[in-house]
Design a protein around this motif. Structure first.
Motif, mmCIF file in Angstrom:
data_model
loop_
_atom_site.group_PDB
_atom_site.id
_atom_site.type_symbol
_atom_site.label_atom_id
_atom_site.label_comp_id
_atom_site.label_asym_id
_atom_site.label_seq_id
_atom_site.Cartn_x
_atom_site.Cartn_y
_atom_site.Cartn_z
ATOM 1 N N PHE A 278 59.181 27.320 15.035
ATOM 2 C CA PHE A 278 60.488 27.748 12.838
ATOM 3 C C PHE A 278 60.550 26.645 12.748
ATOM 4 C CE2 PHE A 278 59.129 32.245 12.467
ATOM 5 C CZ PHE A 278 58.767 32.489 11.628
ATOM 6 N N SER A 279 61.169 25.614 12.191
ATOM 7 C CA SER A 279 62.841 25.854 11.594
ATOM 8 C C SER A 279 64.025 26.140 12.184
ATOM 9 C CB SER A 279 62.849 24.928 10.200
ATOM 10 O OG SER A 279 63.294 25.563 8.936
ATOM 11 N N SER A 280 64.851 25.872 11.572
ATOM 12 C CA SER A 280 66.249 26.317 11.874
ATOM 13 C C SER A 280 66.311 27.721 11.809
ATOM 14 C CB SER A 280 67.406 26.065 12.404
ATOM 15 O OG SER A 280 67.061 24.696 11.013
ATOM 16 N N ALA A 286 56.164 24.361 11.056
ATOM 17 C CA ALA A 286 55.215 23.686 12.069
ATOM 18 C C ALA A 286 54.910 23.077 12.578
ATOM 19 C CB ALA A 286 56.463 22.003 12.321
ATOM 20 N N ALA A 287 53.166 22.757 12.929
ATOM 21 C CA ALA A 287 52.994 22.732 13.776
ATOM 22 C C ALA A 287 52.118 21.399 14.161
ATOM 23 C CB ALA A 287 51.119 23.632 12.592
ATOM 24 N N ILE A 297 54.161 20.702 7.935
ATOM 25 C CA ILE A 297 55.784 21.549 7.444
ATOM 26 C C ILE A 297 54.924 22.437 6.231
ATOM 27 C CG2 ILE A 297 57.774 21.861 7.220
ATOM 28 C CD1 ILE A 297 58.095 18.997 8.754
ATOM 29 N N TRP A 298 55.391 23.828 6.137
ATOM 30 C CA TRP A 298 55.347 24.058 4.750
ATOM 31 C C TRP A 298 56.416 24.952 4.922
ATOM 32 C CZ3 TRP A 298 51.771 24.581 9.715
ATOM 33 C CH2 TRP A 298 49.790 24.239 9.179
ATOM 34 N N SER A 304 53.588 26.655 0.832
ATOM 35 C CA SER A 304 52.833 25.448 0.658
ATOM 36 C C SER A 304 53.106 24.483 1.505
ATOM 37 C CB SER A 304 53.628 24.629 -1.013
ATOM 38 O OG SER A 304 55.139 25.065 -0.594
ATOM 39 N N LEU A 305 52.667 24.151 1.389
ATOM 40 C CA LEU A 305 52.197 22.450 2.680
ATOM 41 C C LEU A 305 53.376 21.025 1.347
ATOM 42 C CD1 LEU A 305 51.449 21.047 5.097
ATOM 43 C CD2 LEU A 305 49.844 19.982 3.550
#
Lengths: 468, 403
Positions: A278-280, A286-287, A297-298, A304-305
């Motif tokens: 996960f972002s902050s 992100a994967a 990054i979605w 959405s990507l």
């Protein structure tokens, strides 16, 4: 404090390109501390390296494991670090002195171990083909509690055959990922059958179970707030779920619902995902991809990507998002380098020349009435001084700073000494990196050594031979 | 290296700083040494010998266990306070990876840390090994500051650049083409995200530590040279010491001068001072805090001058604290130290109200006899006071001062 002066909030909030590559041995696993100023990395040889993100240098090395580090977990205060390895043990490090604070051995390799979010003396571990454990190291002898993977059945007392059958089934259920809820009073566990179990940390009983995916759950993550959960599983789908507040006093186990929010997958390439983060803020997911060197990054709001990060032509393994910056760290699987993606803002030239301003288009300058009036020097000076009547506060800090931990990482000077297998290598002016003997770039140095050796008989002493 | 026989400096003292824990005083002198003193007794603790030329600047690591000195030999040296030996031990073997490195044998011989020819040649590469100095500046190192975490050291030099060093590895991290004249002062903000630098070109620049970008440039209309800069305790303002006999406090966000302090003399030398904080009995009307801030500065006539931050009025002037120029004043808690051209260090201690004012108590050294025309509302006095007999104390102090 630099936020007072920067326009960085205008920058996009997900990373853009590689800004750094750091390396110490072959890293397989990374984790940021809560403040985001240090990054812990676990190496194949079992060494744990703490990086200072401000200097991009090594702040500490912890030696105690002999096998590949499988997971890392920081305490809230940033003083303790739990590392688990495939060599059947976990070590809780005290970073004040860099010594082992506690060592706990298990009967199987460790998939993952996570510290309690508030209490550094308690952690949960998921073990390979063993039941997960909750370990309490408050007292000198650690206390282990076996956690269930399958909920207790109610009506099996009278039917022996059924009970045996169920016991066999139960034995095939393994917990493969385990984490704490945000409050720390519940444990979230993912199993090899794709089930999510919520375990009450006090009673150590499963209060909720649900099949959330069709493959083995490989990663479970919570966002900072603990309200969103990210699940990676072997069915090639990344899922996000909403998690209710499990710490609520009126929590009723029968009405818990974990609604699915998004499914992220690449249906065209049918990619599997190595690791997810996960972002902050939990706004992005992100994967890293299996057999592919891109990072995806979605955006979570719309699902959405938004970006595919290109980096070195190398498959990336463990991936971590910085706790408050648009910064991603990922481990290259092949080289073991830690690659860091971030955003950089261009230098504003108007900051260098205060008399100038950056304007989008031509502006007609309108002269002020008194702008070019001529006054005697003394009068200007006096006016200036008289204008300085504002009340200023040079002591007040404003909002209380988050210095609750008060832990300060000691500054060590002897990292070079503790590092016999590595060397400093000069790359260019002012840049220096550490290198392991196994590094492929070693050819150059080997050559130099060879040269030195050949001169030895003639020049007498390889050292001097190399000095030139 | 301990030189207990002759503890005093033999030349002018350029900077004096109190350690963050308030227990030690460090001084840098033109005689090429730096010395550590016990702040409470005035006892000489250690001498840091190694620079090949005068030492211009000194900085304490935030843990009070280490120091950095910079000198006219273009080198920055890191020291361990306890052993007074160079702090770094980046492995004697670490030099092997560097092409053209000088042999480890020679480095061991250099033991005391004396600069050698080979080392100078390597300086430009911004690297070092063994217990050598941090090399990289092309000219005199003039100012130093540690980041609040102690992991970064910022240095300013006559070569007009600001360097940021990774303290652990002794490695040059970033080189900022900062100014068009010698960099005369440098400081970190309290959270370590900003660096302020100033120069005799009249500019004060605020840098982002993490990106190395200039975020703001402050320049006064008259463009007077700036000789020293420091952040306010809360990091919201910077104090700039201008060579037009003014100290200006800038709001660096707004880019404007908030206060100008005048009354001292500063037109030819690089003098310094700092913010100080005093506990008071009455609460501040605005903040409700029981403390008030003042600005203390050295003056070229040998005085030490203190202003109230808000009213800009001089609250105290310690006259003739030094013969010749007083170069530096540092304040920590109740202690104020000063140093000057005469090679002396003076220690003053705040006298709390209600304490008996003993006229003899303000007596410093013999050479200052008869010059104690201190103000009636004086806040600080020479350290000699208390239970022990003044005579003994004075002797100790004389020893410190005279040598």
């Amino acid at each position: 404090m630099n936020l007072l002066l920067s326009d960085d909030y205008l920058l996009q909030d997900y990373p853009e390109h590689i800004t750094n590559t750091i390396r110490s041995g072959h890293s397989t696993c990374v984790r940021f501390n809560r403040k985001g100023d240090y990054l812990a990395s676990g190496r194949v040889d079992g060494t744990v390296v703490i990086w200072d993100l401000e200097t991009m240098g090594v702040a500490r090395k912890l030696r105690g494991h002999s096998k590949n580090i499988s997971s890392l977990s920081w305490s809230r205060c940033g003083r303790y670090l739990l590392s688990a390895c495939q060599g059947w043990k976990a070590i809780l490090w005290d970073l004040q002195d860099g010594k082992r604070y506690r060592e706990v051995r298990f009967r199987a390799p460790v998939y993952g171990a996570e510290l309690h979010p508030w209490n550094p003396h308690e952690f949960v571990v998921a073990l390979f083909e063993e039941q997960p454990l909750l370990v309490d190291v408050t007292n000198p002898t650690d206390v282990r509690h076996v956690l269930p993977t399958v909920p207790k059945r109610t009506n099996t007392e009278n039917d022996v055959a059924l009970r045996e059958k169920q016991a066999k089934e139960d034995a095939r259920n393994m917990t493969t990922a385990i984490i704490y809820s945000a409050g720390g009073d519940h444990i979230l566990a993912g199993t090899n059958k794709g089930r999510l179990n919520i375990i009450d940390a006090k009673t150590r009983e499963i209060i909720y179970t649900e099949k959330i995916c069709s493959g083995i759950v490989t990663t479970l993550r919570l966002s900072e707030s603990g309200k969103e959960m990210l699940v990676n599983s072997q069915d090639r789908i990344i899922r996000t779920f909403h998690v209710p507040n499990l710490s609520a006093p009126d929590l009723d186990p029968d009405t818990i619902q974990i609604p699915l929010e998004h499914k992220f997958q690449d249906v065209v390439n049918r990619l599997s995902w190595n690791h997810v983060a996960f972002s902050s803020s939990g706004e992005y997911v992100a994967a890293s991809t299996y057999n592919n060197h891109e990072l995806y990054i979605w955006e979570r709001g719309h699902g959405s990507l938004v970006r595919m990060l290109e980096g070195p032509k190398e498959e990336q393994g463990v991936i971590e998002w910085h706790p408050h910056k648009a910064l991603l760290a990922a481990c290259g699987l092949e080289t073991g380098r830690i690659n860091i993606w971030s955003v950089t803002s261009p230098q504003k030239w108007s900051a260098l020349a205060p008399d100038f301003a950056e304007v989008e288009e031509n502006v007609e300058y309108i002269e002020k009435e008194d702008e070019f009036d001529i006054h005697p020097q003394e009068e200007i000076q006096k006016r200036r001084l008289d204008a300085e009547d504002e009340a200023v506060d040079v002591l007040g800090v404003g909002e209380p700073v988050d210095d609750t931990d008060g832990f300060r990482m000691p500054i060590l000077f002897n990292l070079g000494e503790s590092d016999s297998e590595e060397e400093f290598v000069n790359v260019s002016l002012g840049t220096l990196r550490r290198k392991s003997p196994g590094d492929q770039d070693d050819a150059e140095e080997a050559l130099a050594d060879e040269r030195a050796a050949t001169r030895k008989p003639a020049g007498g002493g390889g050292r001097r031979g190399r000095k030139k | 290296m301990r030189a207990s026989k002759f503890p005093g400096h033999t030349a002018a003292i350029s900077q004096v700083r109190i350690s963050p824990d308030g227990r030690w005083i460090a001084s840098a002198s033109a005689d090429g040494t730096a010395k550590i003193w016990d702040a409470s007794t005035g006892e000489h603790m250690d001498s840091l010998v190694g620079h090949m030329a005068g030492v211009s600047c000194i900085a304490w690591a935030p843990d009070s266990e280490g120091l950095a000195t910079g000198g006219d030999d273009k080198a920055i040296r890191l020291w361990d306070r306890v052993t007074a030996s160079p702090a770094h031990a980046v492995g004697e073997g670490a030099g092997r990876g560097e092409e053209g490195g000088y042999g480890s044998v020679r480095r061991v011989k250099a033991g005391g840390g004396f600069l050698q020819k080979g080392a100078v040649g390597k300086g430009a590469r911004g690297t070092r090994s063994g217990r050598g100095p941090l090399l990289g500046h092309h000219n005199y190192v003039y100012c130093l500051a540690f980041s609040p975490k102690g992991n970064i050291l910022a240095s300013g030099s006559y070569d007009e650049a600001v360097f940021l060093w990774d303290v652990r590895a002794g490695r040059l991290m970033r080189s900022l083409p900062a100014h068009s004249d010698p960099v005369s002062g440098i400081d970190f903000s309290r959270d370590g995200t900003l660096v302020a630098s100033c120069s005799t070109d009249g500019l004060i620049r605020i840098w982002d530590t993490s990106t190395g970008q200039c975020l703001r440039t402050l320049v006064h209309e008259d463009n007077p040279p700036v000789t020293n800069v420091c952040f306010s305790p809360n990091g919201r303002f910077v104090l700039a010491f201008n060579m037009d006999n003014c100290i200006r406090m800038w709001d660096y966000v707004a880019g404007s001068v908030k206060k100008t302090y005048q009354g001292h003399k500063n037109s030819g030398y690089s003098i310094g001072g700092s913010f100080g904080k005093l506990e008071t009995d009455d609460e501040d009307a605005v903040s409700g805090r029981r403390a008030e801030a003042f600005v203390a500065s050295a003056s070229e006539d040998g005085d030490i001058v203190m202003w109230d931050v808000k009213s800009k009025e001089i609250v105290q002037r310690i006259q003739h604290a030094h013969k010749g120029v007083c170069f530096w004043v540092d304040v920590h808690g109740d202690i104020l130290v000063s140093c000057g051209q005469d090679g002396f260090i003076n220690v003053f201690r705040h006298r709390r109200e209600g304490h008996d004012k003993v006229p003899n108590g303000i007596d410093g050294g013999v050479d200052h006899e008869g010059n104690h025309s201190m103000n009636a509302d004086e806040e600080l006095q020479r350290q000699i006071e208390g239970e022990t007999t003044p005579q003994v104390k004075r002797e100790e102090f004389e020893e410190e001062e005279q040598l």
